[in-house]
Design a protein around this motif. Structure first.
Motif, PDB file in Angstrom:
ATOM      1  N   GLU A  32      34.311  44.287  46.959  1.00  0.00           N
ATOM      2  CA  GLU A  32      33.880  43.365  45.910  1.00  0.00           C
ATOM      3  C   GLU A  32      32.803  42.511  46.561  1.00  0.00           C
ATOM      4  O   GLU A  32      33.101  41.640  47.391  1.00  0.00           O
ATOM      5  N   PHE A  35      31.277  38.266  48.464  1.00  0.00           N
ATOM      6  CA  PHE A  35      32.141  37.594  49.416  1.00  0.00           C
ATOM      7  C   PHE A  35      31.467  37.503  50.790  1.00  0.00           C
ATOM      8  O   PHE A  35      31.921  38.126  51.757  1.00  0.00           O
ATOM      9  N   PHE A  72      37.344  41.847  42.165  1.00  0.00           N
ATOM     10  CA  PHE A  72      38.349  41.803  43.215  1.00  0.00           C
ATOM     11  C   PHE A  72      39.704  42.355  42.767  1.00  0.00           C
ATOM     12  O   PHE A  72      40.369  43.075  43.520  1.00  0.00           O
ATOM     13  N   ALA A  89      37.815  43.995  51.524  1.00  0.00           N
ATOM     14  CA  ALA A  89      37.124  42.980  50.731  1.00  0.00           C
ATOM     15  C   ALA A  89      37.634  41.600  51.143  1.00  0.00           C
ATOM     16  O   ALA A  89      37.981  40.789  50.299  1.00  0.00           O
ATOM     17  N   GLY A  90      37.716  41.389  52.451  1.00  0.00           N
ATOM     18  CA  GLY A  90      38.337  40.144  52.917  1.00  0.00           C
ATOM     19  C   GLY A  90      39.756  40.065  52.377  1.00  0.00           C
ATOM     20  O   GLY A  90      40.219  39.000  51.966  1.00  0.00           O
ATOM     21  N   ILE A  91      40.461  41.199  52.382  1.00  0.00           N
ATOM     22  CA  ILE A  91      41.787  41.259  51.750  1.00  0.00           C
ATOM     23  C   ILE A  91      42.842  40.691  52.701  1.00  0.00           C
ATOM     24  O   ILE A  91      43.022  41.176  53.813  1.00  0.00           O
ATOM     25  N   THR A  92      43.527  39.674  52.249  1.00  0.00           N
ATOM     26  CA  THR A  92      44.597  39.056  53.023  1.00  0.00           C
ATOM     27  C   THR A  92      45.853  39.921  52.960  1.00  0.00           C
ATOM     28  O   THR A  92      46.221  40.410  51.886  1.00  0.00           O
ATOM     29  N   ARG A  97      51.457  42.466  48.309  1.00  0.00           N
ATOM     30  CA  ARG A  97      50.534  43.614  48.355  1.00  0.00           C
ATOM     31  C   ARG A  97      51.118  44.749  49.188  1.00  0.00           C
ATOM     32  O   ARG A  97      50.836  45.925  48.906  1.00  0.00           O
ATOM     33  N   GLN A 136      38.693  32.510  42.506  1.00  0.00           N
ATOM     34  CA  GLN A 136      38.322  33.872  42.140  1.00  0.00           C
ATOM     35  C   GLN A 136      39.594  34.597  41.708  1.00  0.00           C
ATOM     36  O   GLN A 136      40.615  34.515  42.411  1.00  0.00           O
ATOM     37  N   GLY A 138      42.653  37.021  41.049  1.00  0.00           N
ATOM     38  CA  GLY A 138      43.357  38.039  41.830  1.00  0.00           C
ATOM     39  C   GLY A 138      43.490  37.721  43.313  1.00  0.00           C
ATOM     40  O   GLY A 138      44.000  38.544  44.068  1.00  0.00           O
ATOM     41  N   THR A 139      43.059  36.548  43.738  1.00  0.00           N
ATOM     42  CA  THR A 139      43.042  36.225  45.173  1.00  0.00           C
ATOM     43  C   THR A 139      44.255  35.391  45.586  1.00  0.00           C
ATOM     44  O   THR A 139      45.018  34.910  44.742  1.00  0.00           O
ATOM     45  N   THR A 140      44.361  35.213  46.903  1.00  0.00           N
ATOM     46  CA  THR A 140      45.424  34.355  47.427  1.00  0.00           C
ATOM     47  C   THR A 140      45.206  32.900  46.999  1.00  0.00           C
ATOM     48  O   THR A 140      46.162  32.127  46.955  1.00  0.00           O
ATOM     49  N   ASP A 177      38.339  31.306  50.305  1.00  0.00           N
ATOM     50  CA  ASP A 177      38.410  31.601  51.741  1.00  0.00           C
ATOM     51  C   ASP A 177      37.279  30.871  52.472  1.00  0.00           C
ATOM     52  O   ASP A 177      36.195  30.689  51.923  1.00  0.00           O
ATOM     53  N   GLU A 200      45.764  32.916  57.069  1.00  0.00           N
ATOM     54  CA  GLU A 200      45.827  34.290  56.547  1.00  0.00           C
ATOM     55  C   GLU A 200      45.128  35.242  57.514  1.00  0.00           C
ATOM     56  O   GLU A 200      44.379  34.810  58.380  1.00  0.00           O
ATOM     57  N   TYR A 202      42.934  39.109  57.519  1.00  0.00           N
ATOM     58  CA  TYR A 202      42.338  40.204  56.760  1.00  0.00           C
ATOM     59  C   TYR A 202      42.679  41.541  57.409  1.00  0.00           C
ATOM     60  O   TYR A 202      42.723  41.648  58.638  1.00  0.00           O
TER      61      TYR A 202
END
Ligand code: GLN
Length: 247
Positions: A32, A35, A72, A89-92, A97, A136, A138-140, A177, A200, A202
């Motif tokens: 995404e 970011f 995202f 995608a900088g996914i934590t 998840r 944003q 869907g994010t943490t 983030d 967090e 990634y």
């Protein structure tokens, strides 16, 4: 509605490094690209730290590399439904998840911060309680507002759009983030960012049950950490994203 958004996002996706389709000879990354410095657009091309990590994984496997961007909240579904091989995608890494995907070893320790107007400072969670907080979707950050502040956030498609909402007075705070947050406040003298609100990490996410792919990703992450490539990409793309913001 959600499905419709996902379909629109997929159709509108910028396809800079080649279209993402099932392909045995290629590693298909889904991301995404709003970011920075992890993924952003250089003209039509998707670039950033995560793109380099996934490109290195493709190289480890001796495969071609392709990359596509979606919203995202469509990134993890894309690997589950086999539209892509790697989600980065900088996914934590989160427990929630982990129920749906496998995560690689982490490659960065980070966290979310509050972006605020200097005229309305932020010091602690209570300051944002009952206020409109932009995130944003869907994010943490969204999870934090829902679970820790116990309220509904205002959802935006990117950290930059949320910050535009802050400047326009649609929201009073933005949670994001730290790295995209720093990029967003660059050159904005009336805005500031808080200390870390969370801690967090990634990682790259893949469809469950692929131990060989997971090993290739972890070996690649260990290598790019040890040989200095990761540190170089972080410095290089932070500088490039900051310059793009200054324009
Ligand atoms: N790290 C955050 C998350 O995983 C935000 C990621 C992003 O917006 N690209 O939810």
């Amino acid at each position: 509605m959600k499905l419709k958004n996902a379909v629109f996002a997929a159709l509108a996706a910028v396809c800079a490094c080649g279209c993402v389709r099932e392909d045995d000879n290629a590693i298909r990354m889904i991301t995404e690209a709003t970011f920075p410095p992890y993924e952003f657009l250089r003209g039509q091309e998707i670039v950033g730290i995560d793109v380099e990590i996934c490109r290195a994984v493709a190289k480890t496997l001796g495969k071609e590399f392709k990359c596509e961007t979606v919203d995202f909240d469509s990134v993890i579904p894309a690997v589950i439904s086999r539209k892509a091989d790697l989600a980065a995608a900088g996914i934590t890494i989160t427990e929630d998840r982990k129920k749906n995907v496998d995560f690689s070893d982490p490659y960065v320790r980070t966290g979310i911060v509050m972006i605020y107007k200097k005229s309305a400072p932020y010091a602690k969670a209570e300051d944002a309680k009952g206020k409109r907080v932009g995130v944003q979707g869907g994010t943490t950050s969204e999870t934090y507002v829902l679970e820790q502040l116990g309220q509904e956030p205002e959802r935006f498609r990117s950290p930059a759009e949320a910050v535009a909402g802050l400047k326009a007075g649609r929201v009073e705070f933005v949670l994001a983030d730290i790295d995209p947050a720093k990029n967003c406040v660059k050159g904005e003298d009336d805005l500031a960012i808080s200390d870390f609100v969370t801690s967090e990490e990634y990682a790259v996410a893949i469809r469950k049950g692929q131990p060989e792919l997971l090993k290739a990703i972890n070996d690649t992450i260990a290598r790019v950490k040890a040989d200095g490539s990761l540190a170089k990409w972080i410095a290089q793309y932070t500088e490039e994203a900051d310059k793009l913001k200054e324009k």
